[in-house]
Design a protein around this motif. Structure first.
Motif, mmCIF file in Angstrom:
data_model
loop_
_atom_site.group_PDB
_atom_site.id
_atom_site.type_symbol
_atom_site.label_atom_id
_atom_site.label_comp_id
_atom_site.label_asym_id
_atom_site.label_seq_id
_atom_site.Cartn_x
_atom_site.Cartn_y
_atom_site.Cartn_z
ATOM 1 N N PHE A 197 2.942 7.754 8.699
ATOM 2 C CA PHE A 197 4.205 7.953 7.992
ATOM 3 C C PHE A 197 4.076 9.113 7.023
ATOM 4 O O PHE A 197 4.912 10.025 6.990
ATOM 5 C CB PHE A 197 4.602 6.674 7.246
ATOM 6 C CG PHE A 197 5.772 6.862 6.324
ATOM 7 C CD1 PHE A 197 7.062 6.952 6.831
ATOM 8 C CD2 PHE A 197 5.595 6.961 4.951
ATOM 9 C CE1 PHE A 197 8.146 7.142 5.985
ATOM 10 C CE2 PHE A 197 6.673 7.140 4.099
ATOM 11 C CZ PHE A 197 7.955 7.228 4.620
ATOM 12 N N ALA A 235 8.618 -1.892 7.529
ATOM 13 C CA ALA A 235 7.462 -1.263 8.170
ATOM 14 C C ALA A 235 7.148 -1.902 9.510
ATOM 15 O O ALA A 235 7.608 -3.002 9.825
ATOM 16 C CB ALA A 235 6.242 -1.348 7.258
ATOM 17 N N ALA A 266 1.032 -0.201 9.857
ATOM 18 C CA ALA A 266 1.350 0.690 8.739
ATOM 19 C C ALA A 266 0.463 0.340 7.533
ATOM 20 O O ALA A 266 0.927 -0.145 6.500
ATOM 21 C CB ALA A 266 2.824 0.590 8.372
ATOM 22 N N LYS A 275 0.844 4.721 9.092
ATOM 23 C CA LYS A 275 0.004 4.598 7.905
ATOM 24 C C LYS A 275 0.503 5.456 6.746
ATOM 25 O O LYS A 275 1.123 6.501 6.943
ATOM 26 C CB LYS A 275 -1.433 4.967 8.255
ATOM 27 C CG LYS A 275 -2.091 3.987 9.208
ATOM 28 C CD LYS A 275 -3.534 4.378 9.506
ATOM 29 C CE LYS A 275 -4.197 3.339 10.410
ATOM 30 N NZ LYS A 275 -5.607 3.677 10.713
ATOM 31 N N VAL A 280 9.105 2.837 7.671
ATOM 32 C CA VAL A 280 7.677 3.171 7.672
ATOM 33 C C VAL A 280 7.097 2.883 9.053
ATOM 34 O O VAL A 280 6.829 1.738 9.400
ATOM 35 C CB VAL A 280 6.923 2.372 6.588
ATOM 36 C CG1 VAL A 280 5.490 2.863 6.475
ATOM 37 C CG2 VAL A 280 7.631 2.496 5.242
ATOM 38 N N CYS A 296 -1.420 -3.669 6.744
ATOM 39 C CA CYS A 296 0.022 -3.795 6.550
ATOM 40 C C CYS A 296 0.381 -5.213 6.099
ATOM 41 O O CYS A 296 1.334 -5.403 5.331
ATOM 42 C CB CYS A 296 0.768 -3.428 7.824
ATOM 43 S SG CYS A 296 0.277 -4.378 9.283
#
Length: 266
Positions: free
Chosen positions: A65, A128, A132, A111, A108, A174
């Motif tokens: 990201f 996300a 992520a 990462k 998102v 994440c």
């Protein structure tokens, strides 16, 4: 509208009340100053556009990201004034989101590193995808997350922020980020991520703009001094980036990246 910047760009589109601000840079969606500046300006403009009801921040590409500050620009900083100017770019984005009367959603898709974590934390709502993961790498290059730190701490609390800031070489999953409230939602794939972003943003296009504006002020209560505060923090990073430690660490990082690129091209 597309602003092309050093092989990257910032693109803004508004459709049915949803303003999407997309950024891209070939070096892992890193953030040179011009991209930081265009993002802050785009958020400010969208916030005062009657056709915009909600803002979605996203990046292009896959896997990452945002990888945070541009190492090429960090390496080129020669004076404290230049350093302060560069890191103020992150302050300007956070303050643009803080003052924006519209809800800002982060999409998102990969990462987040360093300033990228701060970018997500500054959004009002982050959605996300699995994978992520997050990392604050600033201490590894001789500085610290001084500009983005206050908004990350505000979002995930001091204990979680200190873990990220101290262990600058390890990824947090994440799931960790979701449990600490950096992410409001976590989805298994891009399709469900985009479905969730569209569902929420569409709902917000029908919300009372006056109610949203008041709600936003409440979210950011206690940050009224951040125009000055975050620029003071930028000056700290601007000074530390000139240290011998930082110069050596950045050069070593650039050499590693060059070796990886050479290996992948063979």
């Amino acid at each position: 509208m597309i602003h092309e910047i050093q092989e990257g760009y910032v693109k803004t589109e508004t459709h049915r009340g949803i303003t999407t601000i997309e950024f891209f840079h070939p070096q892992g969606n890193s953030l040179p100053y011009k991209i930081l500046d265009e993002l802050a300006k785009s958020i400010h403009i969208a916030g005062h556009d009657d056709d915009c009801k909600v803002i979605v921040i996203r990046s292009a590409g896959s896997n990452i990201f945002c990888s945070g500050a541009s190492f090429n620009e960090l390496a080129a900083i020669k004076t404290e004034a230049e350093g302060t100017h560069f890191f103020s770019g992150f302050a300007n984005i956070i303050n643009a989101m803080r003052k924006c009367p519209k809800i800002v959603i982060a999409r998102v898709h990969g990462k987040c590193i360093g300033g990228g974590v701060g970018l997500v934390a500054a959004c009002d709502y982050a959605i996300a995808v699995s994978g992520a993961d997050v990392k604050l790498s600033e201490l590894a290059i001789g500085i610290g997350p001084f500009v983005v730190g206050p908004i990350i701490e505000r979002k995930i609390n001091m204990s979680a922020f200190s873990q990220l800031a101290i262990d600058a070489i390890s990824w947090r999953s994440c799931d960790w980020a979701k449990r600490r409230n950096l992410y409001a939602e976590l989805h298994p794939d891009i399709a469900s991520l985009d479905e969730a972003v569209l569902k929420l943003s569409t709902f917000l296009t029908h919300a009372n703009p006056q109610a949203v504006a008041v709600l936003k002020k409440g979210f950011w209560k206690g940050t009224e001094h951040w125009d000055e505060f975050l620029h003071e923090r930028a000056a700290i990073s601007g000074r530390l980036i000139l240290s011998d430690f930082s110069k050596i660490a950045i050069e070593q990082f650039k050499q590693k990246m060059a070796a990886k690129e050479k290996q992948s091209s063979n």
